[in-house]
Scaffold this motif. Structure first.
Motif, PDB file in Angstrom:
ATOM      1  N   LYS A 177      44.769  44.554  40.684  1.00 14.58           N
ATOM      2  CA  LYS A 177      43.514  45.273  40.443  1.00 14.58           C
ATOM      3  C   LYS A 177      43.721  46.413  39.449  1.00 14.58           C
ATOM      4  N   LYS A 178      44.775  47.209  39.661  1.00 16.89           N
ATOM      5  CA  LYS A 178      45.071  48.302  38.738  1.00 16.89           C
ATOM      6  C   LYS A 178      45.512  47.775  37.375  1.00 16.89           C
ATOM      7  N   LEU A 179      46.201  46.653  37.374  1.00 15.86           N
ATOM      8  CA  LEU A 179      46.651  46.061  36.116  1.00 15.86           C
ATOM      9  C   LEU A 179      45.464  45.649  35.249  1.00 15.86           C
ATOM     10  N   ILE A 180      44.436  45.124  35.875  1.00 17.14           N
ATOM     11  CA  ILE A 180      43.229  44.762  35.130  1.00 17.14           C
ATOM     12  C   ILE A 180      42.600  45.997  34.495  1.00 17.14           C
ATOM     13  N   ARG A 181      42.536  47.097  35.229  1.00 19.36           N
ATOM     14  CA  ARG A 181      41.961  48.326  34.683  1.00 19.36           C
ATOM     15  C   ARG A 181      42.772  48.839  33.497  1.00 19.36           C
ATOM     16  N   ILE A 182      44.086  48.838  33.636  1.00 23.40           N
ATOM     17  CA  ILE A 182      44.949  49.333  32.562  1.00 23.40           C
ATOM     18  C   ILE A 182      44.807  48.476  31.313  1.00 23.40           C
TER      19      ILE A 182
END
Length: 556
Positions: A506-511
């Motif tokens: 999830k955080k990887l998608i945001r980054i």
């Protein structure tokens, strides 16, 4: 430049810089990563400076303690405070004068209107420029940014020539806004992404600070500039950067763990202008009275979020207890967590805080982020396939989460006839130095490393970063991939994502979105799948890692 280290000596006598009779001992420092837990047991104790005799010491002691009716001694806090204040006044009164303001604003910079300044900041992603102490009155206005090297350094031709030789075209945003502040003698907090020029932002004003003091070098009481770094690799890197912009009149000394030098310490410290040190090593030299923090007038906390964290914060605090009033302080970082912001007032006053880029940690868009979803047992085959197909111009860091994995990968590559270097925290200093030299000069094109290589290190021509082990946090992910794509150049970051790493998706998608990267369809599917599983089995999960692995294996 000199590299200095200590070895143990029985009952060494502490001396002060400037005593030609000094015969210092040598102290031995461990080689653990990098000085966070260095021991003080072998260090000599500082002398009671300011007390001329035993009788003076007894009299001084009696003034600070009271004896009650039960013959019990208690501390007289009033007298203690007054005594400390008096001692400080005596110390500061003996210091030589210091000059901090060297800035003459260029007319073109002066003529910029507030709207032009705001427009420039917006176009260059300077999202925040503010004072940390806005309540204080009679403060100088925040200076306008400089737009060219000439506007900042037209009175310093040697620095301009050095900049031209580095083939730099114009200042980076953080440099444009930082140089007027630092040349004017102000304190600065500079937050910017990796590879955006923070080093030159603090380094060039430091050189001018050294040369601009009215006291001749031979009469100075100690080194005026201190640059603190969390690792020895960064210490060495900064010292090399200094050499690009200075002449032989500037003497730099490196203090870090794992080195042994038998030469007289006093001879090395004599005439030093810049101390570049890890916190633990600095603390040892301060405690041993070879250095005195009161003489530092320009202090840099590079990677301040790391230096003021749990690993190094105590060493930093104890080393810098005696800072002189009015010293100039610079803090640079990529992240600015609350625990660091709360310590600012301990080291600086009226600082100007600059955020060049987003207020939260992001990756730069010059890095192409690629993901490979793998089974753990297949990672070595995939890595070997990549390495055997590398171009002659390619250079790569392969990041692992532990030393055993680094050693295993290094052995596997050697067995397959592939030359590589390795880097990890407790590796022998000389081997560690050779590894960095080999990757920097291109003799080696593959470096297998732990997170010790993830912060601040600049390797010219690094084309790829590979996360063999996916980082344990997304902060580590951004620092790791930030070793490539620096200074406006492009690079590629490849991450192997196993099932246990799905929790980061999830955080990887945001980054990746924030860095304008194309989001792989498989990443979206895995993130959705992980969210569905966690929602479905919420009551059955706990915080134990083994349970989470079983949980993901079950649903594979």
């Amino acid at each position: 430049m000199a590299n200095i280290e200590e070895e143990k000596q029985e009952n060494p006598e502490p001396k002060q810089i400037g005593h030609s009779s000094m015969s210092p001992g040598r102290y031995e420092e461990n080689t653990e990563e990098d000085s966070a837990n260095e021991s003080q047991n072998s260090l000599p104790q500082c002398s009671n400076q300011g007390l001329s005799s035993d009788q003076d010491a007894v009299a001084h002691h009696s003034r600070l303690f009271k004896t009650n009716e039960n013959d019990t001694k208690t501390v007289d806090c009033v007298n203690l405070d007054a005594s400390c204040v008096q001692k400080d006044k005596e110390r500061w009164g003996k210091l030589l004068p210091m000059v901090k303001n060297f800035y003459i604003e260029d007319p073109e910079v002066s003529e910029m209107s507030p709207s032009q300044v705001e427009e420039w900041r917006s176009e260059n992603s300077i999202v925040q420029v503010l004072r940390t102490n806005e309540e204080q009155v009679d403060l100088k206005p925040i200076p306008n940014p400089v737009l060219t090297f000439e506007q900042a350094f037209k009175n310093y031709p040697e620095i301009l020539d050095a900049l031209y030789k580095q083939d730099l075209k114009k200042p980076s945003p953080i440099q444009s806004q930082a140089w007027p502040i630092l040349l004017g003698g102000g304190d600065l907090i500079g937050i910017s992404q990796t590879g955006t020029g923070k080093t030159l932002a603090f380094l060039l004003p430091a050189l001018i600070h050294i040369e601009g003091q009215i006291i001749p070098k031979e009469k100075r009481q100690g080194p005026p500039v201190l640059i603190l770094e969390p690792t020895r690799e960064l210490v060495i890197q900064i010292s090399k950067e200094v050499s690009k912009y200075t002449n032989k009149n500037i003497k730099t000394i490196c203090l870090y763990g794992g080195i042994q030098n038998k030469e007289d310490i006093y001879d090395f410290l004599k005439g030093v202008d810049i101390v570049v040190a890890t916190p633990g090593s600095l603390r040892k030299y301060i405690v041993a009275n070879y250095l005195h923090s009161m003489f530092f007038s320009y202090i840099v906390f590079d990677e301040a979020d790391k230096l003021l964290g749990v690993d190094y914060g105590e060493d930093v605090q104890e080393s810098l207890l005696g800072l002189r009033p009015g010293h100039q302080t610079v803090m640079t970082a990529v992240t600015w967590p609350d625990h660091v912001a709360s310590q600012v007032n301990n080291y600086m006053t009226d600082a100007i805080h600059i955020n060049a880029g987003p207020l939260h940690l992001t990756a730069v868009p010059t890095i192409t982020q690629q993901l490979i979803f793998v089974e753990i047992r297949h990672r070595e085959t995939i890595l070997l396939n990549f390495i055997t197909n590398m171009k002659p111009t390619d250079k790569v860091i392969v990041f692992c989460n532990s030393k055993p994995t680094v050693l295993r990968l290094t052995s596997e590559l050697c067995i397959n006839g592939i030359y590589c270097e390795s880097l990890y925290g407790d590796r022998d200093y000389h081997d560690r130095k050779v590894a960095m030299e080999q990757i920097l000069n291109g003799s080696a094109t593959i470096l297998i490393a732990t997170n010790v290589a993830s912060r601040g290190i600049h390797i010219e021509g690094l084309t790829h970063v590979i996360n063999f082990d996916f980082p344990r946090s997304m902060v580590d992910y951004i620092f790791r991939i930030g070793r490539t794509g620096r200074g406006g150049k492009t690079g590629t970051a490849i991450s192997y994502v196993a099932r246990y790493d799905w929790r980061h998706t999830k955080k990887l998608i945001r980054i990746m979105n924030e860095a304008n990267q194309e989001i792989p369809r498989e990443l979206i599917m895995v993130a959705d799948r992980y969210n569905q599983i966690t929602a479905q089995y919420q009551g059955q999960r706990d915080n134990d890692n083994n349970r989470e692995i079983e949980f993901l294996n079950f649903y594979d």
